[in-house]
Write a protein that holds these residues in place. Sequence first.
Motif, PDB file in Angstrom:
ATOM      1  N   GLU A 138      -4.563   2.573 -12.025  1.00  0.00           N
ATOM      2  CA  GLU A 138      -4.337   3.509 -10.924  1.00  0.00           C
ATOM      3  C   GLU A 138      -5.647   3.877 -10.231  1.00  0.00           C
ATOM      4  N   GLN A 139      -6.699   4.119 -11.023  1.00  0.00           N
ATOM      5  CA  GLN A 139      -7.995   4.435 -10.427  1.00  0.00           C
ATOM      6  C   GLN A 139      -8.509   3.274  -9.581  1.00  0.00           C
ATOM      7  N   HIS A 140      -8.380   2.064 -10.094  1.00  0.00           N
ATOM      8  CA  HIS A 140      -8.828   0.888  -9.352  1.00  0.00           C
ATOM      9  C   HIS A 140      -8.052   0.738  -8.051  1.00  0.00           C
ATOM     10  N   SER A 141      -6.750   0.917  -8.129  1.00  0.00           N
ATOM     11  CA  SER A 141      -5.907   0.814  -6.938  1.00  0.00           C
ATOM     12  C   SER A 141      -6.252   1.890  -5.919  1.00  0.00           C
ATOM     13  N   VAL A 167      -9.943  12.070  -5.790  1.00  0.00           N
ATOM     14  CA  VAL A 167      -8.747  11.236  -5.894  1.00  0.00           C
ATOM     15  C   VAL A 167      -8.860  10.230  -7.038  1.00  0.00           C
ATOM     16  N   VAL A 168     -10.058   9.671  -7.251  1.00  0.00           N
ATOM     17  CA  VAL A 168     -10.239   8.661  -8.294  1.00  0.00           C
ATOM     18  C   VAL A 168     -10.665   9.297  -9.622  1.00  0.00           C
ATOM     19  N   LEU A 225      -9.038   3.869  -0.975  1.00  0.00           N
ATOM     20  CA  LEU A 225     -10.025   4.789  -0.408  1.00  0.00           C
ATOM     21  C   LEU A 225     -11.122   4.061   0.348  1.00  0.00           C
ATOM     22  N   ALA A 226     -11.521   2.886  -0.122  1.00  0.00           N
ATOM     23  CA  ALA A 226     -12.540   2.118   0.590  1.00  0.00           C
ATOM     24  C   ALA A 226     -12.058   1.764   1.992  1.00  0.00           C
ATOM     25  N   GLU A 227     -10.770   1.433   2.111  1.00  0.00           N
ATOM     26  CA  GLU A 227     -10.218   1.138   3.438  1.00  0.00           C
ATOM     27  C   GLU A 227     -10.109   2.406   4.273  1.00  0.00           C
ATOM     28  N   VAL A 228      -9.664   3.495   3.655  1.00  0.00           N
ATOM     29  CA  VAL A 228      -9.571   4.768   4.365  1.00  0.00           C
ATOM     30  C   VAL A 228     -10.951   5.212   4.849  1.00  0.00           C
ATOM     31  N   ALA A 229     -11.957   5.066   3.971  1.00  0.00           N
ATOM     32  CA  ALA A 229     -13.326   5.464   4.330  1.00  0.00           C
ATOM     33  C   ALA A 229     -13.849   4.635   5.494  1.00  0.00           C
ATOM     34  N   MET A 259       0.856  -1.194   0.000  1.00  0.00           N
ATOM     35  CA  MET A 259       0.000   0.000   0.000  1.00  0.00           C
ATOM     36  C   MET A 259       0.887   1.238   0.000  1.00  0.00           C
ATOM     37  N   PRO A 260       0.979   1.936  -1.109  1.00  0.00           N
ATOM     38  CA  PRO A 260       1.922   3.047  -1.222  1.00  0.00           C
ATOM     39  C   PRO A 260       1.657   4.129  -0.183  1.00  0.00           C
ATOM     40  N   ASP A 261       2.709   4.438   0.621  1.00  0.00           N
ATOM     41  CA  ASP A 261       2.558   5.406   1.694  1.00  0.00           C
ATOM     42  C   ASP A 261       2.264   6.798   1.172  1.00  0.00           C
ATOM     43  N   ASP A 262       2.866   7.170   0.001  1.00  0.00           N
ATOM     44  CA  ASP A 262       2.670   8.520  -0.504  1.00  0.00           C
ATOM     45  C   ASP A 262       1.217   8.765  -0.885  1.00  0.00           C
ATOM     46  N   ARG A 263       0.567   7.771  -1.482  1.00  0.00           N
ATOM     47  CA  ARG A 263      -0.856   7.935  -1.834  1.00  0.00           C
ATOM     48  C   ARG A 263      -1.697   8.055  -0.579  1.00  0.00           C
TER      49      ARG A 263
END
Length: 233
Positions: free
Chosen positions: A140-143, A32-33, A148-152, A1-5
């Motif tokens: 990239e959008q899918h990733s 973001v998406v 975002l689903a996890e962040v949400a 999971m890229p830290d920068d994103r």
Amino acid sequence: MPDDRLLRILEQLRAGEGRPDAARLCEVCADVVSMSGAGVMLMSNDAPRGSICSSNDVSTVIEDLQYTLGEGPCIDAYNTEQPVIEPNLADPEVSRWVAFSAPALEAGARAVFGFPMRVGAVRIGALNFYRDRPGELTDEQHSNALLLAEVAARAVLDMQSNASPGAYAAELEAGSDFRLVVHQASGMVSVQLGVSVAEALIRLRAYAFAQERPLTQVAEDIVARRLRLDEGA
């Protein structure tokens, strides 16, 4: 999971406020998406509890349709625990949402995408995106959508952490549409017909659809005892 994103997303969520609210969550997800809009629906026991936010009017319609009809990308994403991708709602390879698709298209959606929201083994709902033109998601959008689903999911749990037992946090209620009257009516129909609450909600939806009435209106009539569903409803 890229830290920068992840850091970029968290920075956008907290911009100007410190602690994000639900409305900000949906706006950031859509941005973001690079989608036309986004919405977050909370679910439990395989049934939608209601939307906590939507980024624009079309997203609001999409969330409302899914709640009222009991079908759509959020419902499927939650139930299957997998992303649900429909890049061409007007001409899908497989027809899956008989009631949802036509009014979603009329509202302006041409592609819809649902991503399950969970923390570990706990499912709490789904993140929904729509776009006003057909087309697949890029890698990239899918990733980003998965992230975002996890962040949400974590943001919702964080907002809810200080709420009183049995109540929703103020940040979640601010822009939400939890349809509490529908849940109350489902409980009454469950007792009246001797069926589960989930089955009672299905009966309510079927009745509202057959009568071409809003689900909340039917629920209000039941709670006010102006309407009682019989065994054949």
